[in-house]
Enzyme design. Structure first.
Site, PDB file in Angstrom:
ATOM      1  N   ASP A 139       2.443   0.785   5.547  1.00 18.99           N
ATOM      2  CA  ASP A 139       2.472   2.157   6.051  1.00 18.99           C
ATOM      3  C   ASP A 139       1.949   2.246   7.486  1.00 18.99           C
ATOM      4  OD1 ASP A 139      -0.160   1.565   5.629  1.00 18.99           O
ATOM      5  OD2 ASP A 139      -0.524   3.118   4.126  1.00 18.99           O
ATOM      6  N   GLU A 146      -6.060   4.222   7.218  1.00 14.42           N
ATOM      7  CA  GLU A 146      -4.832   4.649   6.569  1.00 14.42           C
ATOM      8  C   GLU A 146      -4.125   5.709   7.413  1.00 14.42           C
ATOM      9  OE1 GLU A 146      -3.846   3.009   4.191  1.00 14.42           O
ATOM     10  OE2 GLU A 146      -5.296   2.672   2.598  1.00 14.42           O
TER      11      GLU A 146
END
Ligand code: GLP
Length: 258
Positions: A139, A146
């Site tokens: 991702d 993140e």
């Protein structure tokens, strides 16, 4: 930002290891010591084994190298086989001549996690990282930053995204429930403070993240894209990871890099 596209993972790893060894040699000859930021995961394995081979061949020494690892799971002791402490000693540090006192890895068992993160950030700032080596998640995460992480983040505790838990469950016997839900990680801005940042991206499963990082704008939903803002950022990838890049992008970077 530089982008080097190699035909396969082995070539990309060999190039990155040679680059790091040359950096160690040139910085230590000027300053006496060199500080590296280091990652875990499958991606750096090729670089670590190449660096071990270069050390064994007498082409590089780690005697004057200080290291800071990017991250560590919270709640895992250093001797836990899935901890990043264990990983680093097992795959790299125990095979080279690094001094144990020069190795820094966040303590996942720290009673006061915030204080641990703050002290780590300060220690890194005191040394000044010459080269930060990293990988990237599917991702586009870097370290454990993140998607959605602040691009000015510093070392802290992060909750891991479901996709990261799934991807990393392979290091926990495939059992998702055993993967810690949180980790301590350097921030995006911590990585950006390094004099140079070298990120290795390998495999078709990273192709979308690489395309977003290279061809779209800087975006906190793809933390890897922050490399566009670094004065000395290099992405080293293989053909599989480059699979989603436009033909013009590939041709351009190949023409200036090879
Ligand atoms: C983890 C690590 C990252 C690493 C990423 C990709 O989430 N915290 O630093 O880059 O995994 O791992 P791999 O190289 O195994 O694909």
């Amino acid at each position: 930002m530089r982008l080097r596209i190699h035909s396969n993972y082995e070539e990309a790893s060999r190039w990155a290891a040679a680059y790091i060894a040359a950096k160690i040699n040139s910085v230590t000859s000027k300053k006496g010591t060199v500080t590296l930021g280091l990652p875990t995961g499958s991606t750096p394995l090729g670089v670590y084994s190449e660096l071990i081979a270069l050390y064994q061949a007498g082409k590089v020494s780690f005697e004057n190298v200080t290291t800071f690892n990017m991250d560590e799971y919270t709640g895992l002791a250093p001797d836990h086989p899935s901890s990043y402490h264990y990983f680093m000693w097992d795959t790299f540090f125990s095979h080279i001549n690094i001094d144990k006192k020069n190795v820094h890895i966040l303590d996942g068992m720290a009673k006061d996690a915030d204080a641990e993160c703050e002290a780590y950030e300060e220690a890194m700032a005191r040394c000044g990282v010459d080269l930060f080596l990293g990988g990237a998640g599917e991702d586009g995460h870097i370290a454990f930053n993140e998607p959605g992480s602040s691009l000015s983040s510093r070392t802290r505790v992060k909750t891991l995204a479901p996709g990261t838990l799934r991807a990393n469950s392979r290091f926990f016997g495939g059992d998702l429930r055993r993967v810690p839900k949180t980790a301590m990680t350097v921030g995006v801005a911590t990585i950006m403070d390094a004099r140079e940042v070298l990120i290795i991206v390998s495999g078709a499963n990273k192709a979308r993240a690489l395309r977003a990082a290279v061809e779209d704008g800087v975006n906190h939903l793809c933390p890897l894209s922050i490399l566009q803002m670094h004065r000395h950022g290099i992405i080293v990838c293989d053909e599989d990871a480059a699979g989603e890049l436009g033909v013009n992008t590939v041709n351009y970077f190949k023409s200036i890099e090879m």
